[in-house]
Design an enzyme around this catalytic site. Structure first.
Site, mmCIF file in Angstrom:
data_model
loop_
_atom_site.group_PDB
_atom_site.id
_atom_site.type_symbol
_atom_site.label_atom_id
_atom_site.label_comp_id
_atom_site.label_asym_id
_atom_site.label_seq_id
_atom_site.Cartn_x
_atom_site.Cartn_y
_atom_site.Cartn_z
ATOM 1 N N HIS A 94 -21.421 14.038 -28.480
ATOM 2 C CA HIS A 94 -21.486 12.809 -29.262
ATOM 3 C C HIS A 94 -22.603 11.751 -28.610
ATOM 4 C CE1 HIS A 94 -20.175 8.994 -31.404
ATOM 5 N NE2 HIS A 94 -20.346 8.368 -30.445
ATOM 6 N N GLU A 95 -22.277 11.683 -27.378
ATOM 7 C CA GLU A 95 -23.504 10.871 -26.677
ATOM 8 C C GLU A 95 -24.750 11.325 -26.920
ATOM 9 O OE1 GLU A 95 -22.782 8.070 -25.741
ATOM 10 O OE2 GLU A 95 -20.371 8.449 -26.030
ATOM 11 N N HIS A 98 -26.323 10.293 -29.943
ATOM 12 C CA HIS A 98 -27.321 8.934 -29.925
ATOM 13 C C HIS A 98 -28.543 9.200 -29.461
ATOM 14 C CE1 HIS A 98 -24.019 6.598 -31.094
ATOM 15 N NE2 HIS A 98 -23.086 6.759 -30.087
#
Length: 224
Positions: A94-95, A98
């Protein structure tokens, strides 16, 4: 009505936190079949997108994972950095999502970064302005404080598509690189969606707080 809104805000916040924690803990106890750490997952996906300039560091705290776009660093909590569970792998991906948004110039992320200094100012001064308004009996200061809280709400609304998109990118990468099995991907999706609900809860909480302020001070202004 004031008390009802306050209780509703507290209920939403705590319910979201409990749901996220329980979902995370459940998947944190299930080791992924690939048996690789969150760090390794993040590095693999980053390198596949040519993001060799993005570093991954270990940080303290529970679910303190985040991507620092100014320094091009992904900071993973100790548990995620070293963990090999579905939860650790999912959070790490998920990071990275980004970081990919940053590379591709994802519009919502760019706009969020653009208004961040204003939001940071609003978060420090919003309730301070309201306090001054109450002490000085100045409705102008109170409405200024409410306006600053609305700026924070705008930031939170922009954050929603940023977080959901990062989760979608994470799931896509985990599938593409065959890091998780189909069954594990389903568990990952549930966990990431649960995490995203905390941002939805924050939006609802801020809306309720603004409504409370308008009801309280709007009524007092009418009486005057």
């Amino acid at each position: 009505m004031d008390i009802l809104l306050l209780l509703l805000a507290i209920t939403i916040t705590f319910s979201a936190q409990i749901y996220v924690s329980s979902t995370y803990n459940k998947n944190n106890n299930i080791k992924s079949e690939k048996n690789i750490t969150g760090f390794e997952v993040a590095r693999q996906i980053l390198d596949s997108h040519g993001l060799n300039n993005v570093y991954i560091t270990e940080t303290n705290g529970f679910l303190s994972d985040h991507y620092d776009s100014t320094r091009k660093v992904i900071r993973l909590s100790k548990e995620v950095f070293h963990g090999k569970s579905i939860a650790s792998v999912s959070v790490a991906a998920h990071e990275v999502g980004h970081a990919i948004q940053d590379k591709t110039g994802y519009q919502f992320m760019r706009f969020r970064s653009l208004i961040f200094p204003l939001v940071n100012f609003a978060s420090y001064t919003g309730y301070f302005a309201i306090l001054i308004g109450v002490l000085l009996n100045s409705i102008q200061f109170i409405w200024l404080g409410i306006a600053l809280e609305i700026i924070i709400l705008l930031f939170q609304l922009i954050t929603l598509p940023v977080e959901f998109d990062a989760s979608n990118r994470a799931l896509s990468e985990l599938k593409k690189h065959k890091i998780l099995t189909k069954k594990e991907l389903n568990k990952s999706k549930i966990m990431l969606n649960a995490a995203a609900l905390t941002y939805v809860a924050s939006v609802l909480n801020t809306v309720l707080q603004i409504l409370r302020l308008i009801i309280i001070y709007g009524n007092s202004n009418n009486k005057e």
